[in-house]
Design a protein around this motif. Structure first.
Motif, mmCIF file in Angstrom:
data_model
loop_
_atom_site.group_PDB
_atom_site.id
_atom_site.type_symbol
_atom_site.label_atom_id
_atom_site.label_comp_id
_atom_site.label_asym_id
_atom_site.label_seq_id
_atom_site.Cartn_x
_atom_site.Cartn_y
_atom_site.Cartn_z
ATOM 1 N N GLY A 49 0.824 -1.201 0.000
ATOM 2 C CA GLY A 49 0.000 0.000 0.000
ATOM 3 C C GLY A 49 0.850 1.240 0.000
ATOM 4 N N GLY A 50 0.282 2.335 0.487
ATOM 5 C CA GLY A 50 1.026 3.583 0.526
ATOM 6 C C GLY A 50 0.116 4.765 0.757
ATOM 7 N N ASN A 51 0.635 5.943 0.446
ATOM 8 C CA ASN A 51 -0.105 7.190 0.579
ATOM 9 C C ASN A 51 -0.183 7.874 -0.778
ATOM 10 N N SER A 52 -1.293 8.527 -1.037
ATOM 11 C CA SER A 52 -1.496 9.118 -2.353
ATOM 12 C C SER A 52 -0.455 10.173 -2.686
ATOM 13 N N ASN A 53 0.129 10.818 -1.672
ATOM 14 C CA ASN A 53 1.098 11.878 -1.938
ATOM 15 C C ASN A 53 2.539 11.398 -1.942
ATOM 16 N N THR A 54 2.783 10.149 -1.533
ATOM 17 C CA THR A 54 4.166 9.653 -1.487
ATOM 18 C C THR A 54 4.372 8.367 -2.280
ATOM 19 N N GLY A 55 3.325 7.808 -2.845
ATOM 20 C CA GLY A 55 3.485 6.606 -3.658
ATOM 21 C C GLY A 55 3.278 5.329 -2.868
ATOM 22 N N PHE A 56 3.459 4.204 -3.564
ATOM 23 C CA PHE A 56 3.165 2.897 -3.011
ATOM 24 C C PHE A 56 4.439 2.098 -2.782
ATOM 25 N N GLY A 57 4.332 1.097 -1.900
ATOM 26 C CA GLY A 57 5.479 0.259 -1.610
ATOM 27 C C GLY A 57 5.087 -0.893 -0.713
ATOM 28 N N MET A 58 6.113 -1.560 -0.165
ATOM 29 C CA MET A 58 5.915 -2.653 0.779
ATOM 30 C C MET A 58 6.226 -2.165 2.176
ATOM 31 N N TYR A 59 5.433 -2.635 3.138
ATOM 32 C CA TYR A 59 5.596 -2.228 4.526
ATOM 33 C C TYR A 59 5.515 -3.455 5.427
ATOM 34 N N LYS A 60 6.091 -3.319 6.621
ATOM 35 C CA LYS A 60 6.126 -4.434 7.563
ATOM 36 C C LYS A 60 5.780 -3.939 8.960
#
Length: 390
Positions: A49-60
């Protein structure tokens, strides 16, 4: 003795309820958008997921209640455009994927600390990834003009497509899959009415759109008919028993609904979910839960939300007799999530307590038969995390 037994049963019933780990207006969620989730252990969750203003990625997260998330680096020569799904075998091995530009679209990790780009050739789009065990993974989606499943037998480094034949499902593109054995696989397909002509807008479902440039998520109410260039509803369940060499359409219809998630407890016992909306011309509106017990014939075993905009994307089988279906009813701010549950092989279902403002459950991840997490989109067009047994 009867009193003690009654108390134990009451406790079990309470523990079987899903809860929202956050609360409206969901300002405390660690990410604005969370689409995919995979939790190999309690408090060990990976989120796409991510934030609309910073882009998407992988998180843990290492927190059982997922109050915080830490970004996991992705090594890729191309920008990671959107991540929709993740499938972890354990806390150090797994894959993630989504929509890529230029080349690629799937990524793998062998240490849980960062993801590397898989050696894909072409443009891959997927929102459905699966851990098959033994460092084998699969995704369902498209690779250039091909569609269907692709399987990796080397930890996600490479994937080999086992695509549907050309023109196999022109009215129901591949969406989700189940892989109960090395050679027996099921893939659902679906199409819905659409008037979208914007190349920057991806339709995740018939009522969820995501702008690839801005990251803006829009949850459509589906209270008015679609106008403009319209495709009708199409639904398909396809099966292979030879590892994708040949495919058979087991369920194929137009006009009724479209299929989303599917899951299997064995080669022959599976559950699939479909959704349709009367305003768009669906002749079978709401959620339709289908089940097969012989691996061939699919029977409709439950209906939900037929007059209240019922929808469902995700299903999980815990055993050959127990399954969970994540469903939603209501439109706009009246959206309420429910987890449909059967413990007798689909003969009866309970709908569970309502979860206010939960719009669409994107993915469920079970740690064991009584502990699970789910990523959901709310009526307020942000995400939340739901949990069972936490």
């Amino acid at each position: 003795m009867k009193t003690v037994l009654g108390m134990l049963l009451a406790v079990t019933a309470v523990q079987a309820q899903w809860v929202d780990l956050f609360a409206p207006p969901f300002s405390g969620t660690p990410l604005e958008l969370m689409f995919g989730i995979s939790c190999p252990a309690v408090g060990e969750c990976f989120v796409a997921g991510g934030n609309s203003n910073t882009g998407f990625g992988m998180y843990k997260s290492n927190d059982p209640k997922i109050q915080t998330l830490t970004k996991v680096p992705i090594t890729s020569p191309e920008p990671v455009l959107m991540l929709f799904g993740v499938a972890m075998q354990d806390t150090t091995h797994g894959v993630c994927g989504g929509l890529e530009i230029g080349i690629g679209g799937t990524y793998y990790t062998m240490n849980g600390k960062w993801f590397n780009e898989s050696l894909e050739v072409g443009v891959v789009t997927t929102q459905a990834l699966y851990n098959l065990g033994g460092h084998k993974y699969a995704y369902v989606g498209t690779d250039n003009a091909a569609m269907g499943p692709a399987v990796s037998k080397n930890g996600g480094l490479t994937f080999k497509g086992h695509w549907w034949p050309k023109n196999f499902a022109p009215n129901a593109p591949a969406r989700y899959g189940a892989f109960p054995s090395d050679t027996t696989w099921y893939v659902t397909g679906g199409m819905w009415p659409s008037n979208n002509t914007d190349p920057n807008t991806r339709e995740v479902t018939s009522k969820l759109t995501l702008n690839k440039k801005t990251g803006k998520l829009t949850r459509l109410s589906r209270t008015e008919p679609i106008t403009g260039p319209v495709n009708g509803y199409g639904a398909l369940i396809a099966k292979t028993t030879d590892g994708g060499a040949t495919w058979t359409a087991q369920y194929n219809s137009t006009g009724e609904f479209y299929f989303n998630g599917i899951d299997c407890a064995s080669e022959n016992v599976c559950v699939a979910v479909a959704e349709g909306f009367a305003q768009d011309g669906a002749t079978v509106p709401g959620v339709s839960v289908f089940m097969t017990t012989d691996g061939a014939k699919w029977d409709k075993v439950y209906s939900y939300g037929t007059s209240s905009g019922g929808s469902s994307m995700s299903v999980k089988m815990v055993s050959t007799t127990e399954a969970w279906v994540a469903a939603t009813s209501g439109t706009g701010l009246k959206a309420t999530g429910h987890f449909l549950h059967t413990t007798d092989g689909g003969k009866t279902w309970t709908e569970g307590a309502g979860l206010p403002f939960v719009g669409d459950v994107m993915e469920m991840s079970f740690v064991n038969a009584t502990t699970a997490y789910a990523a959901a989109v709310t009526a307020e067009e942000v995400s939340t995390i739901l949990a069972l047994g936490i």
